[in-house]
Design a protein around this motif. Structure first.
Motif, PDB file in Angstrom:
ATOM      1  N   PHE A  65      25.733   4.294  17.131  1.00  9.90           N
ATOM      2  CA  PHE A  65      25.613   3.468  18.311  1.00  9.90           C
ATOM      3  C   PHE A  65      26.858   3.087  18.914  1.00  9.90           C
ATOM      4  CE2 PHE A  65      22.119   2.845  15.315  1.00  9.90           C
ATOM      5  CZ  PHE A  65      21.217   3.415  16.008  1.00  9.90           C
ATOM      6  N   SER A  66      27.202   3.736  20.025  1.00  9.81           N
ATOM      7  CA  SER A  66      28.501   3.382  20.424  1.00  9.81           C
ATOM      8  C   SER A  66      28.294   3.514  22.195  1.00  9.81           C
ATOM      9  CB  SER A  66      29.597   4.372  20.207  1.00  9.81           C
ATOM     10  OG  SER A  66      31.173   3.939  20.569  1.00  9.81           O
ATOM     11  N   GLN A  67      29.192   3.986  22.820  1.00 10.34           N
ATOM     12  CA  GLN A  67      28.856   4.044  24.545  1.00 10.34           C
ATOM     13  C   GLN A  67      27.739   5.249  24.541  1.00 10.34           C
ATOM     14  OE1 GLN A  67      29.897   2.229  27.003  1.00 10.34           O
ATOM     15  NE2 GLN A  67      30.807   1.055  25.324  1.00 10.34           N
ATOM     16  N   GLU A  89      25.994  -2.509  26.954  1.00  9.44           N
ATOM     17  CA  GLU A  89      26.195  -2.489  25.490  1.00  9.44           C
ATOM     18  C   GLU A  89      24.893  -2.628  24.748  1.00  9.44           C
ATOM     19  OE1 GLU A  89      29.315  -4.928  24.163  1.00  9.44           O
ATOM     20  OE2 GLU A  89      30.888  -3.736  25.251  1.00  9.44           O
ATOM     21  N   ILE A  90      24.852  -2.210  23.528  1.00  3.27           N
ATOM     22  CA  ILE A  90      23.741  -2.366  22.712  1.00  3.27           C
ATOM     23  C   ILE A  90      24.052  -3.675  21.903  1.00  3.27           C
ATOM     24  CG2 ILE A  90      22.625  -1.910  20.622  1.00  3.27           C
ATOM     25  CD1 ILE A  90      23.249   1.231  21.359  1.00  3.27           C
ATOM     26  N   TYR A  91      22.926  -4.420  22.027  1.00  2.00           N
ATOM     27  CA  TYR A  91      23.088  -6.103  21.428  1.00  2.00           C
ATOM     28  C   TYR A  91      22.195  -6.044  19.996  1.00  2.00           C
ATOM     29  CZ  TYR A  91      22.599 -11.168  20.691  1.00  2.00           C
ATOM     30  OH  TYR A  91      22.516 -12.401  20.470  1.00  2.00           O
ATOM     31  N   PHE A 110      18.120  -2.662  22.281  1.00  3.00           N
ATOM     32  CA  PHE A 110      18.080  -3.703  23.400  1.00  3.00           C
ATOM     33  C   PHE A 110      19.662  -3.538  24.077  1.00  3.00           C
ATOM     34  CE2 PHE A 110      19.085  -7.943  25.026  1.00  3.00           C
ATOM     35  CZ  PHE A 110      18.338  -8.078  26.078  1.00  3.00           C
ATOM     36  N   PHE A 125      22.200  -4.588  27.267  1.00  2.00           N
ATOM     37  CA  PHE A 125      22.316  -5.697  28.278  1.00  2.00           C
ATOM     38  C   PHE A 125      23.881  -5.441  28.848  1.00  2.00           C
ATOM     39  CE2 PHE A 125      25.571  -8.799  26.378  1.00  2.00           C
ATOM     40  CZ  PHE A 125      25.851  -8.167  25.093  1.00  2.00           C
ATOM     41  N   SER A 183      27.171  -6.672  29.252  1.00  2.00           N
ATOM     42  CA  SER A 183      28.147  -7.618  28.222  1.00  2.00           C
ATOM     43  C   SER A 183      29.289  -8.129  29.179  1.00  2.00           C
ATOM     44  CB  SER A 183      28.787  -6.789  27.130  1.00  2.00           C
ATOM     45  OG  SER A 183      29.705  -5.693  27.697  1.00  2.00           O
ATOM     46  N   ASP A 216      22.294 -10.122  35.007  1.00  2.00           N
ATOM     47  CA  ASP A 216      21.391 -10.682  34.077  1.00  2.00           C
ATOM     48  C   ASP A 216      20.306  -9.372  33.748  1.00  2.00           C
ATOM     49  OD1 ASP A 216      20.227 -12.264  32.001  1.00  2.00           O
ATOM     50  OD2 ASP A 216      18.609 -12.801  33.349  1.00  2.00           O
ATOM     51  N   ARG A 275      18.823  -6.518  31.678  1.00  2.00           N
ATOM     52  CA  ARG A 275      18.770  -6.196  30.112  1.00  2.00           C
ATOM     53  C   ARG A 275      17.324  -5.404  30.050  1.00  2.00           C
ATOM     54  NH1 ARG A 275      18.149 -11.892  27.438  1.00  2.00           N
ATOM     55  NH2 ARG A 275      20.171 -12.057  28.256  1.00  2.00           N
ATOM     56  N   GLY A 312      16.350  -8.858  23.218  1.00  2.00           N
ATOM     57  CA  GLY A 312      17.233 -10.055  22.783  1.00  2.00           C
ATOM     58  C   GLY A 312      17.614  -9.382  21.183  1.00  2.00           C
ATOM     59  N   TRP A 313      17.881 -10.328  20.183  1.00  2.00           N
ATOM     60  CA  TRP A 313      18.188  -9.830  19.174  1.00  2.00           C
ATOM     61  C   TRP A 313      16.854  -9.368  18.277  1.00  2.00           C
ATOM     62  CZ3 TRP A 313      23.017  -9.665  16.817  1.00  2.00           C
ATOM     63  CH2 TRP A 313      23.170  -9.286  15.400  1.00  2.00           C
ATOM     64  N   ILE A 326      13.345 -13.563  19.016  1.00  2.00           N
ATOM     65  CA  ILE A 326      12.883 -14.830  19.265  1.00  2.00           C
ATOM     66  C   ILE A 326      14.123 -15.600  19.740  1.00  2.00           C
ATOM     67  CG2 ILE A 326      11.040 -15.092  17.297  1.00  2.00           C
ATOM     68  CD1 ILE A 326      12.843 -16.946  16.068  1.00  2.00           C
ATOM     69  N   SER A 350      18.017 -16.896  16.949  1.00  2.00           N
ATOM     70  CA  SER A 350      17.544 -15.519  17.287  1.00  2.00           C
ATOM     71  C   SER A 350      17.661 -14.553  16.043  1.00  2.00           C
ATOM     72  CB  SER A 350      18.190 -15.255  18.335  1.00  2.00           C
ATOM     73  OG  SER A 350      19.505 -14.786  18.454  1.00  2.00           O
TER      74      SER A 350
END
Lengths: 342, 335
Positions: free
Chosen positions: A130-132, A160-162, A175, A177, A179, A184, A186, A207-208, A219, A267
């Protein structure tokens, strides 16, 4: 819930053979007898009831009345336990190699990862980077099954992946978003692991991400989102009203004002079991239980944390049997027992 | 003939002032002071014009600055115009009055009391600059649909004595300035000025501003206007023991630091790497935990660019930090 015990100098804890096991300073101790399993450890973990310990010189796996030592510099966070195999990357005599241990036979093999050590492993010969880009490949042969550039999936300055992607039934959930925080933007996506086809996407869920039982949860603030990975049905639970009681106000004479401290879920540090959310507070010390079916706040308390100049937070939470275990940043493990049916 | 006219003019002015002072003998003291100010020979033409056929709002602006007891400020045409403008701005008045700042009755009270401390450790910013900064900040919050928790702290700093040094006031100025300059950062998000947490050792810790959530970003604001650099102790306490401890990803923290004018105190990557490399504090258990968390966070961050990165020990972390620059510019952007 009733506080039944408080143990100090605990760095981490888990459950092994249904018993509490914890690292107290550099000793690994198994309850209830308090027997010392190993000394001089720097960390440990339990995965699928396999116990693995680590110090600066070696990694040690306990299984089926045997143990295997692997000398070298390892970090448990880099290890994977898939089927009957344990993977980890280590530095032995300054050379980096991937080690695969067969937990049934005890056989150890090493090989150079191709082209790199996996970030997540699905099966023995199927792994992810999981990179670019997201790459699905065979770390033994280097064969790439597919890859996908994440900037194609969300067009922002810095996509980026969160958090950690979740894999359930051959579906990959992650997920994305911005970075750079300049938009905003996402999105949560689901790809078919075999075909890389986008099966589902949502800008509202995310989210996470964490998986408990057969659902994916996200959450934050006072909100719980639940995703059914089979039907892609999302349930949003807004708990503003129920959690109002957890908001606080403190008067700080030096600031000559009253601070509002609205409650927010952590979260990442929480547990869901039997439709109950065992939550902790972001950057603070409240813990509690919510019935996700009725949205009722069943119990809550403030943990007293004396962590000196380390910011006082809850670092881990686990539920086992009828007990709730809370570890805080002062390395104190608080054990609560259910005193009524929750 | 000209000198005769001058004498005549002076006579008329004196007569007018005597007459006015008689007429306004029962008027409030601010008005008497205004008359005296208008009669002073060194007062600017702009000042006189400000009151010529002027609406009530202009007199009110003077009254507020008179009550602030800042002699020079009440002659300052920029200050008078700013006060007049802000008092008539529904956006600003509603925001400030909605904050319910302790011991502040209304907007006039706020504008007067804000004149008391504005120039103490606000990087030399004057009253007008401080108010303009607040105005821009409020405007950004409104236009960008931002909800702000504890914003009262930012405004309250300018009306109370910021014991002992006023550094918090300076940071508040910088925080408001930065938010106003970066509306995209806060757009449609909830922001929170976080409450301070006092540790057992007496040190106070808090993140200055939290923007959004999951993922949010924790912003630390510092304005080091003197020559003093950022100290190692502050870095360890706030970056290692607070930030690294409480985040899930390096994307969630940023230190926005304003340096002195010639940037002689600017933090360098080498300094930060050196502090991290020689990290040492008691108890060692917390030290090990902090090191482990940093290895995890930096590995996760580094893998986004280099999938081959695997940090196995602290030496690997230091090598990564030395060989890469982008983590530094991400966490400590060049302001």
């Amino acid at each position: 819930m009733r506080l039944v015990n408080r143990l100090e100098n605990i760095f981490s804890f888990d459950f092994f053979n249904n018993e509490l096991v914890f690292q107290q300073e550099s000793k690994l101790i198994l309850q209830p007898e308090g027997s010392i399993i190993e000394e001089g450890i720097s960390s440990f973990l339990v995965k699928n009831n396999n116990l693995i310990t680590n110090n600066t010189e070696q990694i040690k796996l306990y299984f089926s009345d045997k143990s295997i030592n692997l000398e070298g510099t390892f970090r448990l966070a880099n290890g994977f336990l898939v089927d009957e195999f344990y993977f980890n990357i280590g530095k032995v005599n300054k050379e980096r190699k991937t080690y695969v241990i067969n937990l049934e036979s005890g056989e150890i093999n090493d090989f150079p990862s191709k082209p790199y050590y996996p970030h997540q492993i699905l099966k023995k010969d199927k792994a992810f980077i999981f990179s670019q880009k997201i790459e699905f490949y065979n770390p033994f042969s280097g064969e790439v099954f597919w890859n996908k550039d994440i900037s194609e999936l969300l067009k922002t300055t810095n996509t980026e992946i969160y958090g950690k992607p979740q894999i359930i039934n051959n579906k990959l959930f992650f997920f994305l978003f911005d970075s750079s925080h300049q938009t905003d933007e996402r999105i949560t996506l689901c790809l078919d692991v075999e075909t890389k086809e986008v099966l589902w996407e949502s800008k509202k869920f995310g989210g996470w991400l964490t998986t408990f039982e057969d659902k994916i949860y996200a959450i934050k603030d006072k909100q719980v989102q639940i995703l059914n990975p089979e039907t892609f049905e999302v349930t949003n639970l807004d708990l503003q009203e129920q959690l109002l009681v957890l908001d606080k106000k403190i008067h700080k004479p030096e600031d000559q004002m009253i601070w509002q401290i609205p409650f927010s879920f952590s979260s990442s540090t929480y547990v869901i079991k039997d439709n109950h959310l065992y939550f902790t507070q972001e950057k603070n010390s409240t813990v509690g239980i919510i019935d996700l079916k009725t949205k009722e706040l069943l119990w809550h308390t403030d943990i007293e944390i004396n962590s000196g100049d380390i910011i006082p937070i809850i670092t881990d939470i686990k539920v086992h049997g009828t007990r709730l275990y809370i570890l805080d940043s002062s390395n104190t493990l608080h054990i609560f027992e259910k005193d009524k049916i929750i | 003939m000209k000198s005769l006219f001058k004498i005549y003019k002076s006579f008329v002015i004196v007569f007018f002032l005597l007459f006015a002072s008689h007429i306004f003998a029962n008027q409030p003291c601010w008005f008497k002071e205004l008359l005296k100010d208008l009669a002073k020979p060194n007062v600017s033409q702009e000042f006189k014009t400000f009151f010529k056929n002027a609406p009530q709002e202009n007199y009110d602006a003077y009254k507020i600055l008179h009550y602030a007891n800042k002699t020079k400020l009440r002659y300052n045409i920029d200050a008078l115009n700013t006060v007049r403008r802000l008092r008539s701005s529904d956006e600003f008045v509603n925001f400030v009055q909605g904050l319910q700042i302790p011991n502040i009755k209304n907007i006039d009270d706020f504008l007067a009391k804000a004149a008391t401390w504005y120039n103490k450790s606000s990087g030399g910013k004057g009253y007008v600059a401080v108010l303009k900064n607040m105005e821009d900040f409020v405007s950004t919050l409104n236009k960008s649909n931002v909800q702000c928790d504890n914003c009262v702290y930012l405004f309250n700093r300018f009306i109370v004595n910021d014991i002992p040094t006023g550094v918090n006031r300076q940071a508040c100025y910088w925080l408001m300035e930065d938010v106003a300059a970066n509306p995209n950062l806060v757009k449609n998000k909830k922001i929170a000025v976080e409450h301070p947490v006092t540790g057992l050792d007496g040190t106070t810790q808090r993140v200055d501003l939290k923007v959004g959530s999951s993922p949010g970003i924790n912003l630390e604001y510092k304005w080091l206007s003197s020559n003093a650099p950022l100290g190692k102790d502050t870095f360890i306490r706030e970056f290692v023991k607070r930030d690294m401890h409480s985040i899930n990803s390096l994307d969630e923290v940023q230190w926005r630091i304003k340096w002195n004018t010639n940037q002689t105190n600017k933090l360098t990557k080498n300094q930060v790497v050196n502090w991290i490399e020689n990290l040492d504090f008691q108890p060692t258990t917390n030290l090990n935990s902090a090191k482990d968390k940093m290895m995890r966070l930096f590995q996760s961050y580094g893998r986004k660019k280099d999938p081959n990165l695997t940090i196995l020990d602290y030496d690997d972390l230091i090598t990564f930090l030395k060989n890469n620059d982008d983590w530094f510019s991400k966490i400590f952007p060049n302001i």
